[in-house]
Design a protein around this motif. Sequence first.
Motif: not given
Lengths: 437, 612
Positions: B358-379
């Motif tokens: 609703q608010h088009s929150c940028n930091p929110y989706f940046r964090e989601v993307y971080r979790r997707l891209i750098q999710g800790g599968e590899f150190s």
Amino acid sequence: MSRIKKSIFTNVDWPVVGMYLLLVLMGWLNIYATLYNEDHTSLFDFSQRHGKQLMWIGISIVVALVIALVDSRLFETFAYVFYGIGMFFLIAVLVGGNEIKGARSWFVIGGVSFQPSETAKYVTALAVAYYLSRPGVKIGNIKPKLIMFLMIALPGILIALQPDPGSTLVYLAFIFVLYREGMSGNIMIVGLVMVMLFIVTLFAKQSSVMMPFVDVEMNGKYVLISFLVLITGGLYLLLKNLNKNIWKAFAVGLLIMVGTVLSVDYVFDNIFKDRHRNRVNELVGIISDPRGTGYNQHQSKIAIGSGGFWGKGYLDGTQTKYNFVPEQSTDFIYCTVGEEWGFIGSSFVIITFLTLIGRLIFLAERQRSKFSRVYGYSVASILFVHFMINIGMTIGLAPVIGIPLPFFSYGGTSLLSFSILLFTFVKLDSDRKHLLS
Amino acid sequence: MDKFENRKFVIYGIMVLIGLIFIGRLFYIQVIDDSYKLSAENQALVHTTLYPSRGVIYDRNGEVIVYNQASYDLMVIPKQVDKDLDTLKFCGVLGISKDDFIKKMEKCRRYSRYRASAFEKQITDENWVSISGKLFQYPGFFGQKRTLRKYALPVAAQVLGFVGEASRDNINKDAFYRPGDYLGISGLETWYEKNLRGKRGVKVYKRDVHNRIMGSYREGKLDTLPVAGENLVSTLDLYLQEYGEKLMANKRGSIVAIEPESGEILALVSSPNYDPNMLVGRARSKNYSALASNDSLNPLFNRAINAVYRPGSIFKLVQGLIGLQTHVINLNTRILCKRSIIKCHGTHTNDNLFGAIQHSCNPYFREVYRRLIQGGEFSNIYDDSRYGLGVWRDYVTSFGLGVRLPTDISGVSKGFVPDVAFYNKWYGDGGWAFSTIYSNSIGEGEMGVTPLQMANLAAILGNRGYYYTPHFIKSIGDKGPREEYLKRNYTHIDSSYFYVVIDALAAVVNETGGTARRARMDSIIICGKTGTVQNPTTPDHSVFMAFAPKDNPKIAIAVYVEEAGFGGTWAAPISSLMIEKYLTGEIKRPAKEQRILDANFLIPVKKSNESH
Ligand SMILES: [Zn+2]
């Protein structure tokens, strides 16, 4: 005549009659084909050429029957009378004939037209046969030669005056007859050399050669004459020791050759008309103009060539209808055969003609009467020359010379004359046992 | 018997020789040499081409879009033209100049003196009436009936494409074509060329030496009738298309509307466009050059399928869905709006997914993307990002992004979704991690999407997780639905995850303070999301994506208005009007409509401070 009443058909040579009927029938079918279109499909429409031709076929058969009824000695008896009448008509047509396409060759009387040159062949054949069969006439002598020459040349010249040089050429047929009757074979060789020189001269006069040493340009025909003189002279020097009189032969030979070269030039440039000149030039390949001078022959070759091996099928021709080929039912009738019946049909016509002519020579040879034999040879030779020139013309091996293909071409006088010519011989042959030389 | 009897053999010999020569000659010209057969064909037969009429194209409601009108080519056989032709009088009949006449005649003569070629092409029916009446005076000239395309309304030019004469190249590539044939050159005309073109017929006539037709050859055994091209039933709604083009007048951009439950494209507008009638008939090549050389407007360019834009905020929806599916977030996950790394708008501080959309929150989706891209599968963060990007990209492409949708028109762009190879090439293997590429999280960075893909995304949301291939033609002839367009393409997201996103989209449009209030309708719940594509020097592109109604949506739409500013200001109301037009058939908000019609964004404007 035998006291036993016999049928007029006894001893008639049926193969000849059969081949005659076959050729006439094929001719008529092809005339029908050239004129065929969806609007005129009736076979018996006498306003159309095929209808008229059918009528002439009927007349010819009736005349053939009449000939079968008359006494065969009549032809011999009246040979000179017929000849005289024939020559009279040739002269009369020059004076009072109707001019058609630039030639006085026809009498037109009340819608019926008559061409004296067609019958002249017949009467000349009779006269020649009669003269040669006279006891004491030896063809080796000078006087008979001269009379023979005049007898044949007279109609030839009269026809050439019409002018109809094509029909004049037909009289060359008598060379075969005279040859058979003992005239020196050299005349045929001389004739051949003359024809070759004629063609070579046509080419030679087109070009000129720069003479070495003397700075003079020389026309090709003079170069040709010089060559002839040099070669003849050289040969004479080589052979003069063989025979003392050999110089005479060489002199006559050289005279004829040089004379030919010079006269060819003269005849070609002064007597021939443009159209004759062009036809010869087109044939030997000096000029090539498929849309002008060479149009007829070019179209003729297209029509025949497009027939292929099996032909396009009867009435399915495209070139021999609608006037692509001119004179398609008369002089160029063979194109229809070529187009619609293909290689098979065209070869069949050639074979039929040659078989008929060969059969006539065979019959001529079995005659006991010299008159009959000479006449038979004349018939065979006239048919052969017509055949050779006409078909040669349509397939591009002879210049365009307007003479009909016997029994095939549309034309009443022509068909009737050839029928009379042929059936007179058939009659003579059937009476061969009663006619002795 | 007598001594000369043997001479008969010489005579026989001569006759046999002549016979053999004749038969040999006949064999040569009749069997071996083919040139006489060709000459005969050319001379005596006339092959007349009977041109088929091209297939008609209908819209989804059975309205004709494209049909045919009769036209005539004036043919000439140069050889048969009268040498004493009164050129001036003839030019008067045709309405051409004497110079034209000489030029055209020369061209025809160069083609062939004996064969027909077109002297003047595509003469309309009305003009032909007066010409044909006088033609008998001019031997060698005759008419050849052809057809021209005609358009019911001057719309959908870029979709329909146009028809032109087959080029040397076309003829070399496809033996079907012959000089003078027409074929489709762009759009649906070229895509469905094989269906539309039909089959030529031929009629063989015999002709005589004067070129008069002498009836059909062999009773027409070789003749064939032309077969008309197949008609096409399009998915377009002709009047919706017309309305979209009207709204987009004086704007640069596009509208794509799709029926979610079938993938049928209801309207596809690319603006600026042109009147399809310009590329018909005699004026075609002149008009074509004019259109092709118009650099500033580029009306031949089909933006809707071919222009690639960064997706902007709208991409956040995809990120959220992937986050839910991969469990890096759930519906209750709240993320602090930390504006130190990436800026944000509004007063929110700690949103869950619904609020973040609703608010088009940028930091929110940046964090989601971080979790997707750098999710800790590899150190190692580089290995981790390489792995994460691959997984993420699989999800994204399942939305039809970064892949070429197999839509039935040529020139469809893939858009762009960066992959490992792309970043390796750019930064070197191991030279990049999440921090390098995070701007993708909010649809900026390297992402690229076409309006068609955007509309398809709206259809996916409306369908809760799948799409049908967007397409223009639903039936060829009356064969009915087409197999290839009946298949559902599922995203890799469970349909249950879509509800929260859809609720948020409804709120964006319908709740007070939503960014797309201008898209709201009283009677129908529209779900949509604004997007803004930022431009460095010119105003931003205004983008809006929506579907309606919320349940069992009938229309999904994407609207792009270039250099118009915020998405909610222009693209949203245009979408709303399109939806209203399609769903209700009439516009009850004339003021809203007039505002759009009055807007002109073709005049260059400096970038304002308005942005989002
Ligand atoms: Zn925020």
